[in-house]
Scaffold this motif. Structure first.
Motif, PDB file in Angstrom:
ATOM      1  N   ASP A  83      -1.511  -6.619  -7.752  1.00 26.44           N
ATOM      2  CA  ASP A  83      -0.450  -5.636  -7.548  1.00 26.44           C
ATOM      3  C   ASP A  83       0.804  -6.265  -6.950  1.00 26.44           C
ATOM      4  OD1 ASP A  83      -1.330  -6.162  -4.984  1.00 26.44           O
ATOM      5  OD2 ASP A  83      -1.826  -4.091  -4.487  1.00 26.44           O
TER       6      ASP A  83
ATOM      7  N   ASP B 193      -8.292   0.098 -14.542  1.00 24.25           N
ATOM      8  CA  ASP B 193      -7.507   0.829 -13.543  1.00 24.25           C
ATOM      9  C   ASP B 193      -6.043   0.397 -13.581  1.00 24.25           C
ATOM     10  OD1 ASP B 193      -7.158   2.752 -11.614  1.00 24.25           O
ATOM     11  OD2 ASP B 193      -7.817   1.481  -9.950  1.00 24.25           O
TER      12      ASP B 193
ATOM     13  N   SER C  43       0.084  -2.356 -11.262  1.00 25.10           N
ATOM     14  CA  SER C  43      -1.167  -2.948 -10.784  1.00 25.10           C
ATOM     15  C   SER C  43      -2.291  -2.734 -11.788  1.00 25.10           C
ATOM     16  CB  SER C  43      -1.568  -2.323  -9.445  1.00 25.10           C
ATOM     17  OG  SER C  43      -1.862  -0.951  -9.617  1.00 25.10           O
ATOM     18  N   CYS C  44      -3.313  -3.554 -11.651  1.00 18.70           N
ATOM     19  CA  CYS C  44      -4.564  -3.379 -12.376  1.00 18.70           C
ATOM     20  C   CYS C  44      -5.646  -4.113 -11.611  1.00 18.70           C
ATOM     21  CB  CYS C  44      -4.474  -3.863 -13.818  1.00 18.70           C
ATOM     22  SG  CYS C  44      -4.340  -5.640 -14.000  1.00 18.70           S
ATOM     23  N   ARG C  45      -6.881  -3.864 -12.000  1.00 21.57           N
ATOM     24  CA  ARG C  45      -8.005  -4.500 -11.336  1.00 21.57           C
ATOM     25  C   ARG C  45      -8.747  -5.389 -12.320  1.00 21.57           C
ATOM     26  NH1 ARG C  45     -11.039   0.013  -7.904  1.00 21.57           N
ATOM     27  NH2 ARG C  45     -12.154  -1.850  -7.219  1.00 21.57           N
TER      28      ARG C  45
ATOM     29  N   THR D   4      -7.782  -6.745  -7.123  1.00 21.25           N
ATOM     30  CA  THR D   4      -6.631  -5.951  -7.539  1.00 21.25           C
ATOM     31  C   THR D   4      -5.412  -6.855  -7.609  1.00 21.25           C
ATOM     32  OG1 THR D   4      -7.498  -3.939  -6.515  1.00 21.25           O
ATOM     33  CG2 THR D   4      -5.130  -3.992  -6.959  1.00 21.25           C
TER      34      THR D   4
END
Length: 132
Positions: free
Chosen positions: A81, A99, A64-66, A79
């Motif tokens: 994911d 993130d 995942s990342c934002r 987000t």
């Protein structure tokens, strides 16, 4: 804002899952370039730019990342994911990715080849260009 979550149809059985990415079906533009990011260090932020004409679909293939997305009037945080969803980002959207999970693989499909002149890398200049 010129962003959309694109559902990506999953096909699978007891052997596993598969998603096909097809121009004109689930990818709304001709794909000219594909790249992916991985092994992004903890606390690292990427992006810090907008594109004048380029369109992209980002998919968190793993992990995942934002995304912080800004069109000059509105900012949203999303987000990614789920490998069954793509994030369509149209032109003139400032983007920052952050993130990243340790296992994140973020794949991006673009409608143009790399062209440095299409990038806006200064936020103040971006705001001037969008009339804010």
């Amino acid at each position: 804002m010129k962003i959309h979550i694109l559902p990506l149809q999953t096909h699978g059985d007891d052997r596993g899952s598969l998603i096909a990415l097809e121009e004109g079906k689930n990818i709304p533009f001709p794909v000219k370039r594909v790249y992916y990011m991985f092994n992004t260090g903890e606390g690292v932020r990427r992006g810090y730019h907008a594109h004048k004409t380029l369109k992209q679909v980002a998919i968190a293939v793993r992990g995942s990342c934002r995304f912080l997305l800004d069109d000059g009037r509105e900012k949203i945080d999303i987000t990614l994911d789920n490998p069954c969803q793509g994030l369509l980002i149209e032109s003139f959207i400032w983007r920052e990715m952050y993130d990243f999970s340790p296992d994140c693989v973020l794949m991006v499909l673009a409608d143009q080849l790399y062209e440095e002149g299409d990038y806006v890398r200064d936020y103040a200049q971006f705001m001037d260009m969008v009339g804010q």
